[in-house]
Write a protein that holds these residues in place. Structure first.
Motif, PDB file in Angstrom:
ATOM      1  N   PHE A  86       0.855  -1.201  -0.302  1.00  0.00           N
ATOM      2  CA  PHE A  86      -0.423  -0.167   0.210  1.00  0.00           C
ATOM      3  C   PHE A  86       0.739   1.115  -0.062  1.00  0.00           C
ATOM      4  CE2 PHE A  86      -1.913   3.148   1.908  1.00  0.00           C
ATOM      5  CZ  PHE A  86      -3.867   2.936   1.613  1.00  0.00           C
ATOM      6  N   GLY A  87       1.567   1.695   1.054  1.00  0.00           N
ATOM      7  CA  GLY A  87       2.935   2.202   1.352  1.00  0.00           C
ATOM      8  C   GLY A  87       3.389   2.363  -0.104  1.00  0.00           C
ATOM      9  N   LEU A  88       3.784   1.398  -1.195  1.00  0.00           N
ATOM     10  CA  LEU A  88       4.961   1.491  -2.645  1.00  0.00           C
ATOM     11  C   LEU A  88       4.659   2.329  -3.184  1.00  0.00           C
ATOM     12  CD1 LEU A  88       6.876  -1.600  -2.375  1.00  0.00           C
ATOM     13  CD2 LEU A  88       8.271   0.417  -2.486  1.00  0.00           C
ATOM     14  N   GLY A  89       2.623   1.900  -3.559  1.00  0.00           N
ATOM     15  CA  GLY A  89       2.323   3.103  -4.180  1.00  0.00           C
ATOM     16  C   GLY A  89       1.558   3.638  -3.624  1.00  0.00           C
ATOM     17  N   SER A  90       1.579   3.943  -2.972  1.00  0.00           N
ATOM     18  CA  SER A  90       0.837   5.495  -2.564  1.00  0.00           C
ATOM     19  C   SER A  90       2.666   6.833  -2.622  1.00  0.00           C
ATOM     20  CB  SER A  90       0.657   5.692  -0.970  1.00  0.00           C
ATOM     21  OG  SER A  90       0.410   6.790  -0.471  1.00  0.00           O
ATOM     22  N   TYR A  91       3.885   6.050  -2.949  1.00  0.00           N
ATOM     23  CA  TYR A  91       4.630   6.836  -2.634  1.00  0.00           C
ATOM     24  C   TYR A  91       5.184   7.020  -3.839  1.00  0.00           C
ATOM     25  CZ  TYR A  91       6.619   7.977   2.073  1.00  0.00           C
ATOM     26  OH  TYR A  91       6.472   8.652   3.560  1.00  0.00           O
ATOM     27  N   MET A  92       5.088   5.916  -4.658  1.00  0.00           N
ATOM     28  CA  MET A  92       5.716   5.845  -6.222  1.00  0.00           C
ATOM     29  C   MET A  92       4.292   6.710  -6.557  1.00  0.00           C
ATOM     30  SD  MET A  92       6.306   2.624  -7.376  1.00  0.00           S
ATOM     31  CE  MET A  92       5.224   1.525  -7.090  1.00  0.00           C
ATOM     32  N   MET A  93       3.151   7.237  -6.962  1.00  0.00           N
ATOM     33  CA  MET A  93       2.235   8.039  -6.769  1.00  0.00           C
ATOM     34  C   MET A  93       3.034   9.856  -6.529  1.00  0.00           C
ATOM     35  SD  MET A  93      -0.297   9.163  -8.459  1.00  0.00           S
ATOM     36  CE  MET A  93      -0.344   8.107  -9.830  1.00  0.00           C
ATOM     37  N   ALA A  94       2.821   9.561  -4.793  1.00  0.00           N
ATOM     38  CA  ALA A  94       3.191  10.709  -4.820  1.00  0.00           C
ATOM     39  C   ALA A  94       4.463  11.364  -4.718  1.00  0.00           C
ATOM     40  CB  ALA A  94       3.551  10.747  -3.193  1.00  0.00           C
ATOM     41  N   MET A  95       5.400  10.590  -5.788  1.00  0.00           N
ATOM     42  CA  MET A  95       6.854  11.130  -6.360  1.00  0.00           C
ATOM     43  C   MET A  95       6.653  11.303  -7.554  1.00  0.00           C
ATOM     44  SD  MET A  95       9.308   7.714  -5.048  1.00  0.00           S
ATOM     45  CE  MET A  95      10.918   8.066  -6.500  1.00  0.00           C
ATOM     46  N   TYR A  96       5.734  11.372  -8.397  1.00  0.00           N
ATOM     47  CA  TYR A  96       5.304  11.928  -9.466  1.00  0.00           C
ATOM     48  C   TYR A  96       4.823  13.017  -9.222  1.00  0.00           C
ATOM     49  CZ  TYR A  96       2.633  12.512 -14.031  1.00  0.00           C
ATOM     50  OH  TYR A  96       1.890  13.101 -15.176  1.00  0.00           O
ATOM     51  N   LYS A  98       4.458  15.065  -7.228  1.00  0.00           N
ATOM     52  CA  LYS A  98       5.360  16.135  -6.665  1.00  0.00           C
ATOM     53  C   LYS A  98       6.505  16.808  -7.513  1.00  0.00           C
ATOM     54  CE  LYS A  98       6.469  17.904  -2.965  1.00  0.00           C
ATOM     55  NZ  LYS A  98       5.835  19.534  -1.599  1.00  0.00           N
ATOM     56  N   LEU A  99       6.651  16.067  -8.335  1.00  0.00           N
ATOM     57  CA  LEU A  99       7.623  16.610  -9.356  1.00  0.00           C
ATOM     58  C   LEU A  99       6.611  17.073 -10.193  1.00  0.00           C
ATOM     59  CD1 LEU A  99      10.145  13.043  -9.907  1.00  0.00           C
ATOM     60  CD2 LEU A  99      10.744  16.286  -9.072  1.00  0.00           C
ATOM     61  N   LEU A 201       5.315  13.049   2.090  1.00  0.00           N
ATOM     62  CA  LEU A 201       4.851  14.107   0.661  1.00  0.00           C
ATOM     63  C   LEU A 201       3.373  14.437   0.593  1.00  0.00           C
ATOM     64  CD1 LEU A 201       6.613  11.253  -2.097  1.00  0.00           C
ATOM     65  CD2 LEU A 201       7.594  13.477  -0.485  1.00  0.00           C
ATOM     66  N   THR A 202       3.790  15.991  -0.135  1.00  0.00           N
ATOM     67  CA  THR A 202       2.255  15.746   0.521  1.00  0.00           C
ATOM     68  C   THR A 202       2.115  17.918  -0.648  1.00  0.00           C
ATOM     69  OG1 THR A 202       0.252  17.085   1.518  1.00  0.00           O
ATOM     70  CG2 THR A 202       2.059  17.617   1.956  1.00  0.00           C
ATOM     71  N   ASP A 203       0.532  18.408  -0.376  1.00  0.00           N
ATOM     72  CA  ASP A 203       1.683  19.348  -1.390  1.00  0.00           C
ATOM     73  C   ASP A 203       0.880  19.861  -3.100  1.00  0.00           C
ATOM     74  OD1 ASP A 203       0.615  22.165  -1.744  1.00  0.00           O
ATOM     75  OD2 ASP A 203       2.934  22.687  -1.292  1.00  0.00           O
ATOM     76  N   PHE A 204       0.186  19.033  -2.959  1.00  0.00           N
ATOM     77  CA  PHE A 204       0.357  18.015  -4.818  1.00  0.00           C
ATOM     78  C   PHE A 204      -0.621  19.321  -5.517  1.00  0.00           C
ATOM     79  CE2 PHE A 204       0.307  13.822  -3.360  1.00  0.00           C
ATOM     80  CZ  PHE A 204       1.680  13.752  -3.184  1.00  0.00           C
ATOM     81  N   LYS A 205      -0.864  19.691  -6.694  1.00  0.00           N
ATOM     82  CA  LYS A 205      -1.548  20.814  -7.509  1.00  0.00           C
ATOM     83  C   LYS A 205      -1.962  20.128  -8.525  1.00  0.00           C
ATOM     84  CE  LYS A 205       0.163  24.010  -5.078  1.00  0.00           C
ATOM     85  NZ  LYS A 205       1.188  23.339  -4.329  1.00  0.00           N
ATOM     86  N   THR A 206      -1.653  19.233  -8.991  1.00  0.00           N
ATOM     87  CA  THR A 206      -2.124  18.428 -10.289  1.00  0.00           C
ATOM     88  C   THR A 206      -2.056  17.119 -10.079  1.00  0.00           C
ATOM     89  OG1 THR A 206       0.088  19.192 -11.856  1.00  0.00           O
ATOM     90  CG2 THR A 206      -1.498  20.247 -11.199  1.00  0.00           C
TER      91      THR A 206
END
Length: 377
Positions: A86-96, A98-99, A201-206
């Motif tokens: 669950f965390g792997l999926g969450s963090y990989m999406m969050a990395m994208y 965030k970038l 990881l937070t503060d996502f805009k799009t």
């Protein structure tokens, strides 16, 4: 004498046939329809934006409960580390995300000339001077989606096959997965400059170029989560009714006999464990999109244990029950935390104890017992 010989047993009435079949088979047969009505019609029409967002959060956790039904209920594999995937999926999406947010941020663009690339804000605060090599591929949406679909199940398969091949199972496998969940949580917190640490990881805009700030976004994400979850329920139902599912159940009941019949039991168990990892990763993706957060608190021991409770409450042999169990616990946590601020965690603890003591077969088992009582009466 003639009356006795000519007497034929009367065919049971429709009601009696319905009772003889039991509630559980009927619920499982039509459960997906009722669940679809609840998720796609009742909840969207009856809940506001905030509550619907909470419902979407609960549904994202239900992906893990579905995977737990597959591996624990039907496969006999009790994993206490599903929070890892669950965390792997969450963090990989969050990395994208965030970038993507960093690339569209004016302040980050101004610093890009100095650092050579646009760095996420938390990396700048931690004096990271260059984007790590393992972050760079997540600038691509295509790579991110492929990584989410490949990396968690691949890691799960490789890890579990190595252990199942050595015939490690039962409580030992549970302890190993629990330890791995704890290690991953500690690793994420310790590498603050690269993972965001305890803050996550937070503060996502799009997301994929679409704004996450529009009023329609929570509704779209909720419906996407619900549809994806319903599709997974249907897919798992097909798997369990197939020959693969029958072999998995046979391995759960008598693995030694299945092995002597020529089947590679470790391969089958590793495969369903990988499927459960994939479904958990998808839940992590939907959680991050809806909540806007990837946190180490979603990876460790507590969330991994709660996932088992979700499946246990609904019934570890019921796919539909796993979704209902997750929703019920989510609603209970929200209600109790809002009305009993200082004591709600104690209530949740007693709820978990009650499930184990009084509902060992979950809600599905309770319905089955009620059905049996009505048949006997």
């Amino acid at each position: 004498m003639n009356d006795m010989t000519n007497t034929r047993p009367q065919a049971p009435s429709r009601a009696r046939r319905w009772l003889n079949a039991g509630w559980l088979p009927l619920i499982e047969r039509h459960g997906l329809i009722w669940l679809s009505i609840l998720l796609l019609v009742v909840l969207p029409l009856s809940l506001g934006d905030f509550r619907l967002g909470l419902a979407g959060k609960y549904l994202s956790l239900a992906f893990c409960a579905l995977g737990m039904v597959l591996i624990w209920g039907y496969g006999g594999i009790l994993s206490l580390g599903q929070g890892i995937f669950f965390g792997l999926g969450s963090y990989m999406m969050a990395m994208y995300l965030k970038l993507e947010a960093t690339a569209n941020d004016e302040a980050a663009s101004a610093l890009a000339a100095f650092y050579g690339s646009a760095l996420p804000d938390f990396m700048i605060w931690n004096s990271v001077e260059a984007l790590p090599w393992w972050w760079k591929p997540f600038e691509s949406a295509t790579f991110t989606i492929a990584a989410i679909l490949i990396i968690p199940p691949l890691l799960a398969f490789a890890f579990s096959y190595a252990y199942f091949k050595k015939r490690v199972g039962g409580v030992y496998f549970s302890i190993i997965t629990l330890s791995l969940a704890s290690i991953m949580s500690i690793l994420i917190i310790g590498q603050q400059g690269y993972t965001g640490g305890a803050n996550g990881l937070t503060d996502f805009k799009t997301a994929f170029g679409l704004s996450l700030q529009t009023p329609q976004t929570p509704w779209i994400l909720y419906l996407l989560t619900a549809l994806l979850l319903l599709g997974c329920v249907a897919l798992f139902g097909l798997i369990l009714r197939s020959r693969l599912g029958k072999v998995v159940v046979a391995i759960r009941d008598r693995e030694d006999r299945v092995r002597f019949s020529g089947y590679n039991t470790a391969l089958f168990k590793a495969f369903i464990f990988a499927v459960a990892a994939l479904i958990s990763a998808l839940g992590g993706v939907m959680f991050t999109l809806q909540v806007g957060l990837a946190s180490p608190s979603l990876v460790g021991i507590i969330p991994s244990t709660e996932i088992v409770i979700y499946a246990a409450l609904g019934g570890r042999l019921s796919l539909v029950g796993a979704v209902y169990g997750t929703l019920l616990i989510g609603v209970a946590k929200t209600y109790l935390s809002e009305n009993f601020v200082n004591f709600w965690q104690y209530f949740i603890g007693f709820l978990f104890m009650g499930v184990v003591l009084f509902l060992p077969a979950g809600l599905a088992g309770l319905l089955q017992r009620l059905s049996n009582k009505e048949v006997q009466s």
